[in-house]
Motif scaffolding. Structure first.
Motif, PDB file in Angstrom:
ATOM      1  N   TYR A 270       0.919  -1.365   0.032  1.00  0.00           N
ATOM      2  CA  TYR A 270       0.043  -0.069  -0.191  1.00  0.00           C
ATOM      3  C   TYR A 270       0.642   1.282   0.038  1.00  0.00           C
ATOM      4  N   LEU A 271       2.156   1.161  -0.297  1.00  0.00           N
ATOM      5  CA  LEU A 271       2.629   2.195  -0.089  1.00  0.00           C
ATOM      6  C   LEU A 271       2.651   3.187  -1.262  1.00  0.00           C
ATOM      7  N   ASN A 272       2.338   2.794  -2.373  1.00  0.00           N
ATOM      8  CA  ASN A 272       1.780   3.847  -3.548  1.00  0.00           C
ATOM      9  C   ASN A 272       0.621   4.159  -3.349  1.00  0.00           C
ATOM     10  N   HIS A 273      -0.329   3.799  -2.442  1.00  0.00           N
ATOM     11  CA  HIS A 273      -1.373   4.447  -2.073  1.00  0.00           C
ATOM     12  C   HIS A 273      -1.097   5.625  -1.116  1.00  0.00           C
ATOM     13  N   GLY A 274      -0.299   5.327  -0.591  1.00  0.00           N
ATOM     14  CA  GLY A 274      -0.078   6.421   0.565  1.00  0.00           C
ATOM     15  C   GLY A 274       0.508   7.592  -0.290  1.00  0.00           C
ATOM     16  N   LEU A 275       1.480   7.190  -1.152  1.00  0.00           N
ATOM     17  CA  LEU A 275       2.345   8.342  -1.847  1.00  0.00           C
ATOM     18  C   LEU A 275       1.274   9.182  -2.815  1.00  0.00           C
ATOM     19  N   VAL A 276       0.010   8.364  -3.251  1.00  0.00           N
ATOM     20  CA  VAL A 276      -0.796   9.245  -3.883  1.00  0.00           C
ATOM     21  C   VAL A 276      -1.488  10.250  -3.149  1.00  0.00           C
ATOM     22  N   VAL A 277      -1.666  10.132  -1.904  1.00  0.00           N
ATOM     23  CA  VAL A 277      -2.259  10.872  -0.846  1.00  0.00           C
ATOM     24  C   VAL A 277      -1.451  12.012  -0.554  1.00  0.00           C
ATOM     25  N   ILE A 278      -0.259  11.437  -0.470  1.00  0.00           N
ATOM     26  CA  ILE A 278       0.844  12.611   0.240  1.00  0.00           C
ATOM     27  C   ILE A 278       1.204  13.490  -0.928  1.00  0.00           C
ATOM     28  N   LEU A 279       1.418  13.142  -2.218  1.00  0.00           N
ATOM     29  CA  LEU A 279       1.602  14.064  -3.198  1.00  0.00           C
ATOM     30  C   LEU A 279       0.395  14.999  -3.753  1.00  0.00           C
ATOM     31  N   ALA A 280      -0.698  14.288  -3.755  1.00  0.00           N
ATOM     32  CA  ALA A 280      -2.016  15.165  -3.802  1.00  0.00           C
ATOM     33  C   ALA A 280      -2.164  16.351  -2.522  1.00  0.00           C
ATOM     34  N   LEU A 281      -1.665  15.901  -1.246  1.00  0.00           N
ATOM     35  CA  LEU A 281      -1.585  16.729  -0.047  1.00  0.00           C
ATOM     36  C   LEU A 281      -0.724  17.984  -0.598  1.00  0.00           C
ATOM     37  N   ILE A 282       0.405  17.488  -0.869  1.00  0.00           N
ATOM     38  CA  ILE A 282       1.498  18.666  -1.122  1.00  0.00           C
ATOM     39  C   ILE A 282       0.921  19.514  -2.253  1.00  0.00           C
ATOM     40  N   GLY A 283       0.434  18.796  -3.335  1.00  0.00           N
ATOM     41  CA  GLY A 283      -0.250  19.778  -4.258  1.00  0.00           C
ATOM     42  C   GLY A 283      -1.363  20.736  -3.995  1.00  0.00           C
ATOM     43  N   VAL A 284      -2.098  20.214  -3.007  1.00  0.00           N
ATOM     44  CA  VAL A 284      -3.060  21.215  -2.485  1.00  0.00           C
ATOM     45  C   VAL A 284      -2.569  22.292  -1.733  1.00  0.00           C
ATOM     46  N   LYS A 285      -1.440  21.929  -0.945  1.00  0.00           N
ATOM     47  CA  LYS A 285      -0.576  23.032  -0.276  1.00  0.00           C
ATOM     48  C   LYS A 285      -0.285  24.124  -0.960  1.00  0.00           C
ATOM     49  N   LEU A 286       0.530  23.583  -1.961  1.00  0.00           N
ATOM     50  CA  LEU A 286       1.036  24.560  -3.306  1.00  0.00           C
ATOM     51  C   LEU A 286      -0.039  25.477  -3.679  1.00  0.00           C
ATOM     52  N   VAL A 287      -0.927  24.896  -4.117  1.00  0.00           N
ATOM     53  CA  VAL A 287      -2.067  25.809  -4.762  1.00  0.00           C
ATOM     54  C   VAL A 287      -2.612  26.731  -3.831  1.00  0.00           C
ATOM     55  N   LEU A 288      -2.831  26.225  -2.584  1.00  0.00           N
ATOM     56  CA  LEU A 288      -3.362  27.142  -1.510  1.00  0.00           C
ATOM     57  C   LEU A 288      -2.267  28.310  -0.912  1.00  0.00           C
ATOM     58  N   HIS A 289      -1.005  27.837  -1.130  1.00  0.00           N
ATOM     59  CA  HIS A 289       0.106  28.925  -1.029  1.00  0.00           C
ATOM     60  C   HIS A 289      -0.154  29.907  -2.108  1.00  0.00           C
ATOM     61  N   TRP A 290      -0.082  29.723  -3.356  1.00  0.00           N
ATOM     62  CA  TRP A 290      -0.363  30.615  -4.528  1.00  0.00           C
ATOM     63  C   TRP A 290      -1.359  31.451  -4.009  1.00  0.00           C
ATOM     64  N   ALA A 291      -2.568  30.556  -3.721  1.00  0.00           N
ATOM     65  CA  ALA A 291      -4.037  31.549  -3.678  1.00  0.00           C
ATOM     66  C   ALA A 291      -3.846  32.476  -2.548  1.00  0.00           C
ATOM     67  N   HIS A 292      -3.171  32.179  -1.445  1.00  0.00           N
ATOM     68  CA  HIS A 292      -3.030  33.051  -0.323  1.00  0.00           C
ATOM     69  C   HIS A 292      -2.045  34.342  -0.878  1.00  0.00           C
ATOM     70  N   GLY A 293      -1.140  34.318  -1.669  1.00  0.00           N
ATOM     71  CA  GLY A 293      -0.385  35.385  -2.072  1.00  0.00           C
ATOM     72  C   GLY A 293      -1.059  36.331  -2.906  1.00  0.00           C
ATOM     73  N   VAL A 294      -2.312  35.759  -3.629  1.00  0.00           N
ATOM     74  CA  VAL A 294      -3.019  36.511  -4.382  1.00  0.00           C
ATOM     75  C   VAL A 294      -4.335  37.089  -3.692  1.00  0.00           C
ATOM     76  N   TRP A 295      -4.918  36.115  -2.860  1.00  0.00           N
ATOM     77  CA  TRP A 295      -6.101  36.503  -1.756  1.00  0.00           C
ATOM     78  C   TRP A 295      -5.832  36.245  -0.591  1.00  0.00           C
ATOM     79  N   PRO A 296      -5.444  37.082   0.144  1.00  0.00           N
ATOM     80  CA  PRO A 296      -4.803  36.633   1.864  1.00  0.00           C
ATOM     81  C   PRO A 296      -5.688  36.153   2.532  1.00  0.00           C
ATOM     82  N   ALA A 297      -7.083  36.133   2.377  1.00  0.00           N
ATOM     83  CA  ALA A 297      -8.282  35.536   2.701  1.00  0.00           C
ATOM     84  C   ALA A 297      -7.979  33.941   2.737  1.00  0.00           C
TER      85      ALA A 297
END
Length: 336
Positions: A270-297
């Protein structure tokens, strides 16, 4: 106490890596790689006690470095380093799984495995060094770079998920690898290994040994893993030095970890199952970081929360994998 709790955990005001720290780190890295090459000059089968000893050493190094960061630069860089290291280490275990398959496909003798892995580690370090520099340039160019990194991670997660749903066999077909086919087309290859030699002279002409071919195959897979891993760490920290440090520490212990985990890797189903979730989580973190710089809220995912979630995911998939591997029905071959 160097400062209050809020000061200790405040976001870093500038890059951690000073010229002196960069130079010292590169010198230590070269010294460790040189020592590894000297230790593998005489091929031998690595026994478990030796592998465990080196693994403990290479796991202790990032711990000591994290304490150094904490004492000199505060808690925020230390936490970013710890989170990035956990991410890189989890991705490197998946890297090891592919290495196991490649070494098996090429029938690499046990005494030569560590030399092949060492070449792979050096190649991975060089490739990631280039990508870290490119990533730093993108980050300096604008916050849109985090959308690019996020897209890469979402794409990788989706690819892994498709393979899992389709139950694709990840065992590499060596005969279809472009780098291997090109190499064999350009240069003669001997029909067997010649110890640790990469090139030999036989019948009046130079020829590569299969060891050279497997090294090329390992380096080719390094490219794929480097493209995934560097954006993942930039999702944790924007500091190029910390991105470099997490990659270097995660890769340095890869050779010893291979011999510790080689018999267990197949059970981590199940290692790759976990990696799918981890990569998606960090992807969400990156998108939110970009959005926070544009819209601080727009909220961001704090680094402590990222670390906690990643550790939880890895714990769950490891326990689930080992429990599944321990079932009697999984230990017996299935017919038909």
């Amino acid at each position: 106490m160097p400062g209050s709790l809020s000061t200790t955990w405040a976001a870093p005001t500038g890059p951690v890596g000073s010229p002196v720290l960069w130079a010292t780190s590169l010198a230590v890295l070269l010294a460790l790689l040189t020592a590894d090459f000297l230790l593998t000059r005489r091929p031998h089968t690595v026994q478990l006690p030796e592998a465990v000893g080196w693994s403990v050493f290479y796991l202790a190094l990032p711990g000591v470095f994290g304490l150094f960061l904490w004492g000199v630069h505060g808690g925020a860089p230390a936490l970013e380093f710890a989170t990035g290291f956990v991410v890189e280490k989890s991705l490197s275990v998946d890297n090891l799984f592919v290495f196991v398959l490649l070494l098996g496909a090429f029938a690499v003798p046990a005494e030569l495995a560590q030399r092949v892995l060492l070449f792979g580690i050096v190649g991975a370090l060089a490739l990631r060094g280039v990508l870290i520099g490119l990533g730093a340039a993108l980050v300096q160019a604008g916050t849109w770079a985090f959308l690019v990194f996020g897209a890469i991670l979402f794409g990788t997660a989706a690819k892994l998920l498709r393979e899992l749903l389709a139950k694709v066999d990840r065992e590499p077909d060596v005969s279809t690898m472009r780098s291997v086919r090109l190499l064999r087309r350009l240069v003669p290859v001997t029909d067997g290994y010649r110890g640790s030699r990469l090139v030999v002279r036989e019948q009046g002409r130079r020829a590569l040994t299969p060891l050279s071919v497997v090294v090329v195959a390992v380096l080719a897979t390094d490219v794929v893993f480097a493209v995934d891993s560097v954006p993942a760490v930039y999702g944790v920290t924007e500091d190029p030095y910390l991105v470099f440090a997490t990659n270097a520490f995660a890769l340095l212990g890869l050779r010893a970890l291979y011999f510790v985990l080689s018999s267990v890797l197949g059970r981590l189903r199940y290692l790759n199952h976990g990696l799918v979730v981890i990569l998606a989580l960090i992807g969400v973190k990156l998108v939110l970081h970009w959005a926070h710089g544009v819209w601080p809220a727009v909220p961001e995912i704090p680094t402590p929360a990222s670390l906690g979630l990643i550790v939880l995911i890895l714990t769950v998939v490891t326990v689930a994998s080992l429990r599944a591997a321990g079932r009697p029905s999984d230990e017996l071959p299935t017919e038909g």
